[in-house]
Design a protein around this motif. Structure first.
Motif, short mmCIF file in Angstrom:
data_model
loop_
_atom_site.label_atom_id
_atom_site.label_comp_id
_atom_site.label_asym_id
_atom_site.label_seq_id
_atom_site.Cartn_x
_atom_site.Cartn_y
_atom_site.Cartn_z
N THR A 97 0.96 -1.30 0.02
CA THR A 97 -0.05 -0.03 -0.08
C THR A 97 0.65 1.28 -0.07
O THR A 97 0.58 2.25 -0.85
CB THR A 97 -0.84 0.00 1.01
N GLN A 98 1.84 1.02 0.81
CA GLN A 98 2.87 2.53 0.81
C GLN A 98 3.54 2.65 -0.30
O GLN A 98 3.65 3.76 -0.78
CB GLN A 98 3.70 2.30 2.12
N SER A 100 2.63 1.76 -3.43
CA SER A 100 1.77 2.20 -4.38
C SER A 100 1.38 3.86 -4.24
O SER A 100 1.28 4.64 -5.10
CB SER A 100 0.41 1.56 -4.36
N ALA A 101 1.03 4.22 -2.87
CA ALA A 101 1.05 5.50 -2.56
C ALA A 101 2.11 6.74 -3.09
O ALA A 101 1.84 7.51 -3.53
CB ALA A 101 0.68 5.48 -1.06
N VAL A 102 3.36 5.98 -2.79
CA VAL A 102 4.26 6.85 -3.05
C VAL A 102 4.65 6.79 -4.54
O VAL A 102 4.78 7.74 -5.20
CB VAL A 102 5.73 6.39 -2.53
N PHE A 104 2.38 6.55 -7.08
CA PHE A 104 1.52 7.07 -7.80
C PHE A 104 0.95 8.39 -7.03
O PHE A 104 -0.23 8.77 -7.41
CB PHE A 104 0.48 6.08 -8.03
N GLY A 105 1.66 8.70 -6.00
CA GLY A 105 1.35 9.89 -5.36
C GLY A 105 1.95 11.15 -5.64
O GLY A 105 1.86 12.16 -4.89
N GLY A 106 2.42 11.22 -6.63
CA GLY A 106 3.02 12.47 -7.20
C GLY A 106 4.51 12.77 -6.58
O GLY A 106 4.69 13.96 -6.53
N VAL A 107 5.10 11.87 -6.06
CA VAL A 107 6.29 12.08 -5.39
C VAL A 107 7.40 12.22 -6.56
O VAL A 107 7.54 11.65 -7.54
CB VAL A 107 6.85 10.91 -4.50
N ARG A 115 11.65 7.88 0.42
CA ARG A 115 10.50 8.10 0.98
C ARG A 115 9.86 6.59 1.37
O ARG A 115 9.19 6.59 2.40
CB ARG A 115 9.51 8.84 0.06
#
Length: 138
Positions: A97-98, A100-102, A104-107, A115
Motif C-alpha cells: 500500500t505504501q 503504491s501510494a508513493v 502514484f502519489g506525485g512524489v 520516502r
C-alpha cells in the motif's frame, strides 16, 4: 475471542509516539526536505504546524484501527508469535500500500526510494512495538 481494549489503546499510543519520533527526530530533516518544509520561513512553518491538529486526530484514529486489527489477528492465531503476525501484515498489506501510494502519489523521482524506506521502516517499527505490547499482556 476477547480483545483487551485497554491494551489496544496502549499499543496505539505507543505506535503514535514512536511514529512521531520517527518522523520528527529520526527522519525529520529528510522528511521536511522532501516536502519543501525546510524552504519555508519559520513563520510559515509554525502556521502549517498549527493546522495539524485534525490530521493528528485522524492519525490516532487509524492507529487505533491498526492496533485493533493486529489484536484480532493475534487472537485468531494463538499459536503464532505476535511479531511474526505483525511482520506478515506489514509485508502483505502495509508495504504494498505504501509503495503504491508513493509511486502514484506525485512524489518527485529523486525521493521515491527514500520516502518508501522511511515510511515502510516507520510502519515496521510501529507494528513491532504494538506486537511487543500485545506480547506483554498475552
Amino acid at each position: 475471542m476477547s480483545i483487551n481494549l485497554g491494551v489496544v489503546a496502549l499499543a496505539s499510543m505507543a505506535q503514535f509516539i514512536v511514529g512521531a519520533a520517527w518522523y520528527t527526530f529520526v527522519f525529520g530533516k529528510q522528511w521536511g526536505e522532501m516536502f519543501g518544509f525546510d524552504k519555508l520561513s519559520k513563520k510559515d512553518q509554525k502556521e502549517m504546524q498549527s493546522k495539524m491538529g485534525p490530521y493528528y486526530g485522524l492519525q490516532l484514529f487509524v492507529t487505533l484501527m491498526t492496533s485493533y486489527v493486529l489484536a484480532l489477528f493475534i487472537a485468531d492465531n494463538p499459536d503464532s508469535s505476535e511479531f511474526v503476525i505483525a511482520l506478515w501484515l506489514w509485508v502483505g498489506f502495509v508495504v504494498p500500500t505504501q509503495v503504491s501510494a508513493v509511486i502514484f502519489g506525485g512524489v518527485h523521482a529523486r525521493w521515491i526510494q527514500r520516502r518508501i524506506a522511511i515510511m515502510a521502516g516507520g510502519s515496521l517499527v510501529c507494528l513491532m512495538v504494538a506486537a511487543w505490547i500485545f506480547s506483554l499482556f498475552a
